[in-house]
Scaffold this motif. Sequence first.
Motif, PDB file in Angstrom:
ATOM      1  N   ASP A 216       0.962   7.324 -10.287  1.00  0.00           N
ATOM      2  CA  ASP A 216       0.756   8.362 -11.340  1.00  0.00           C
ATOM      3  C   ASP A 216      -0.539   8.730 -11.271  1.00  0.00           C
ATOM      4  N   GLU A 217      -1.079   7.578 -12.071  1.00  0.00           N
ATOM      5  CA  GLU A 217      -2.469   7.674 -12.012  1.00  0.00           C
ATOM      6  C   GLU A 217      -3.230   8.198 -10.883  1.00  0.00           C
ATOM      7  N   ALA A 218      -2.799   7.745  -9.490  1.00  0.00           N
ATOM      8  CA  ALA A 218      -3.256   8.160  -8.624  1.00  0.00           C
ATOM      9  C   ALA A 218      -3.600   9.779  -8.168  1.00  0.00           C
ATOM     10  N   LEU A 219      -1.778  10.186  -8.646  1.00  0.00           N
ATOM     11  CA  LEU A 219      -2.139  11.208  -8.534  1.00  0.00           C
ATOM     12  C   LEU A 219      -2.608  12.702  -9.967  1.00  0.00           C
ATOM     13  N   ARG A 220      -3.065  11.852 -10.703  1.00  0.00           N
ATOM     14  CA  ARG A 220      -3.557  12.397 -11.321  1.00  0.00           C
ATOM     15  C   ARG A 220      -5.694  12.674 -11.563  1.00  0.00           C
ATOM     16  N   LEU A 221      -5.950  11.666 -11.075  1.00  0.00           N
ATOM     17  CA  LEU A 221      -7.014  11.975 -10.316  1.00  0.00           C
ATOM     18  C   LEU A 221      -7.041  12.400  -9.141  1.00  0.00           C
ATOM     19  N   LEU A 222      -6.175  12.755  -8.437  1.00  0.00           N
ATOM     20  CA  LEU A 222      -6.690  14.049  -7.185  1.00  0.00           C
ATOM     21  C   LEU A 222      -6.333  15.216  -7.467  1.00  0.00           C
ATOM     22  N   LYS A 223      -5.297  15.580  -9.019  1.00  0.00           N
ATOM     23  CA  LYS A 223      -5.539  16.877  -9.534  1.00  0.00           C
ATOM     24  C   LYS A 223      -6.858  16.981 -10.027  1.00  0.00           C
ATOM     25  N   GLU A 224      -7.322  16.059 -10.848  1.00  0.00           N
ATOM     26  CA  GLU A 224      -8.667  16.312 -11.205  1.00  0.00           C
ATOM     27  C   GLU A 224      -9.471  16.119 -10.296  1.00  0.00           C
ATOM     28  N   ARG A 225      -9.492  16.028  -9.404  1.00  0.00           N
ATOM     29  CA  ARG A 225     -10.893  16.084  -8.441  1.00  0.00           C
ATOM     30  C   ARG A 225     -10.371  17.072  -7.927  1.00  0.00           C
TER      31      ARG A 225
ATOM     32  N   LEU B 228      11.860  -0.089  -6.834  1.00  0.00           N
ATOM     33  CA  LEU B 228      10.776  -0.272  -8.252  1.00  0.00           C
ATOM     34  C   LEU B 228      11.716   0.404  -9.966  1.00  0.00           C
ATOM     35  N   VAL B 229      11.180  -0.058 -10.790  1.00  0.00           N
ATOM     36  CA  VAL B 229      11.093  -0.973 -11.715  1.00  0.00           C
ATOM     37  C   VAL B 229      10.294  -0.479 -12.789  1.00  0.00           C
ATOM     38  N   GLY B 230      11.191  -0.247 -14.428  1.00  0.00           N
ATOM     39  CA  GLY B 230      10.211  -0.260 -15.655  1.00  0.00           C
ATOM     40  C   GLY B 230       8.851   0.875 -14.991  1.00  0.00           C
ATOM     41  N   ASP B 231       7.637   0.050 -15.446  1.00  0.00           N
ATOM     42  CA  ASP B 231       6.575   0.872 -15.139  1.00  0.00           C
ATOM     43  C   ASP B 231       5.407   1.298 -13.512  1.00  0.00           C
ATOM     44  N   ASP B 232       6.464   0.360 -13.085  1.00  0.00           N
ATOM     45  CA  ASP B 232       5.817   0.471 -11.095  1.00  0.00           C
ATOM     46  C   ASP B 232       5.533   1.558 -10.888  1.00  0.00           C
ATOM     47  N   MET B 233       6.111   3.083 -11.454  1.00  0.00           N
ATOM     48  CA  MET B 233       5.248   4.430 -10.723  1.00  0.00           C
ATOM     49  C   MET B 233       4.258   4.888 -11.298  1.00  0.00           C
ATOM     50  N   LYS B 234       3.234   4.508 -12.228  1.00  0.00           N
ATOM     51  CA  LYS B 234       2.292   3.850 -13.175  1.00  0.00           C
ATOM     52  C   LYS B 234       0.906   3.955 -12.067  1.00  0.00           C
ATOM     53  N   ALA B 235       0.967   3.394 -11.339  1.00  0.00           N
ATOM     54  CA  ALA B 235      -0.460   3.587 -10.266  1.00  0.00           C
ATOM     55  C   ALA B 235       0.007   5.000  -9.957  1.00  0.00           C
TER      56      ALA B 235
ATOM     57  N   VAL C 144      -2.833   3.944  -2.876  1.00  0.00           N
ATOM     58  CA  VAL C 144      -3.032   2.463  -4.086  1.00  0.00           C
ATOM     59  C   VAL C 144      -1.920   1.186  -4.068  1.00  0.00           C
ATOM     60  N   ASP C 145      -2.123   0.404  -4.416  1.00  0.00           N
ATOM     61  CA  ASP C 145      -1.457  -0.981  -4.321  1.00  0.00           C
ATOM     62  C   ASP C 145       0.062  -0.895  -5.597  1.00  0.00           C
ATOM     63  N   LEU C 146       0.823  -0.674  -4.557  1.00  0.00           N
ATOM     64  CA  LEU C 146       2.397  -0.086  -5.276  1.00  0.00           C
ATOM     65  C   LEU C 146       3.122  -1.133  -5.922  1.00  0.00           C
ATOM     66  N   PRO C 147       2.912  -1.722  -7.519  1.00  0.00           N
ATOM     67  CA  PRO C 147       4.438  -2.952  -7.055  1.00  0.00           C
ATOM     68  C   PRO C 147       5.337  -2.490  -7.199  1.00  0.00           C
ATOM     69  N   GLY C 148       6.458  -3.943  -6.990  1.00  0.00           N
ATOM     70  CA  GLY C 148       8.005  -3.850  -7.148  1.00  0.00           C
ATOM     71  C   GLY C 148       8.568  -4.806  -6.383  1.00  0.00           C
ATOM     72  N   TYR C 149       9.800  -4.899  -5.870  1.00  0.00           N
ATOM     73  CA  TYR C 149      10.496  -5.317  -5.310  1.00  0.00           C
ATOM     74  C   TYR C 149      11.256  -5.688  -3.274  1.00  0.00           C
TER      75      TYR C 149
ATOM     76  N   PRO D 251       0.704  -1.664  -0.080  1.00  0.00           N
ATOM     77  CA  PRO D 251       0.487   0.075  -0.185  1.00  0.00           C
ATOM     78  C   PRO D 251       0.744   1.450   0.215  1.00  0.00           C
ATOM     79  N   PHE D 252       0.580   2.192  -1.126  1.00  0.00           N
ATOM     80  CA  PHE D 252       1.108   3.366  -0.890  1.00  0.00           C
ATOM     81  C   PHE D 252       0.119   4.620  -0.844  1.00  0.00           C
ATOM     82  N   PRO D 253       0.861   5.517   0.303  1.00  0.00           N
ATOM     83  CA  PRO D 253      -0.243   6.767  -0.057  1.00  0.00           C
ATOM     84  C   PRO D 253       0.045   7.723  -1.268  1.00  0.00           C
ATOM     85  N   VAL D 254      -0.660   8.146  -1.892  1.00  0.00           N
ATOM     86  CA  VAL D 254      -0.147   9.408  -2.617  1.00  0.00           C
ATOM     87  C   VAL D 254      -1.423  10.761  -2.357  1.00  0.00           C
TER      88      VAL D 254
END
Length: 140
Positions: free
Chosen positions: A64-73, A55-62, A40-45, A28-31
């Motif tokens: 990033d999407e949460a931050l975009r949702l918060l900025k919209e809200r 965190l590697v590859g697109d692990d931060m995608k979740a 969000v559930d943040l994937p990683g090692y 669990p990772f609070p944004v």
Amino acid sequence: MTMRTSSDMPDHMVSPETGETLRRGTRPFPVTYKGETIVVDLPGYYGESDGDGVLVGDDMKAADEALRLLKERVDGVPTPDTIRRIRQKLRLSQRDAGRVFKVGENAFDKYERGLIQPSGPTVQLMALLDRHPDLLEELR
């Protein structure tokens, strides 16, 4: 350069800092943005302890999407999905939308991929046309 997805990743790795064996999983990772939080559930090692992970590859995608949702809200800055939905509702191609909004032919491609955010006036015009799509003809 090709970005690796979570499904392409091995199930474990050795921590470059501690030498500990880390396993692929989520935590669990609070944004937080301006006092609003989404967890969000943040994937990683991650190791056995609650310490930091790798965190590697697109692990931060979740996150990033949460931050975009918060900025919209909080600020009304539309997410790439919202921008695409509005453009499609107006039955505009990305190039046509760029011309109508006077932002350049490739701007909507960049907005919808999350590479850049639209300016304040563009956001306001999108919101207005989302509520009143009949006004589109006046802009043409």
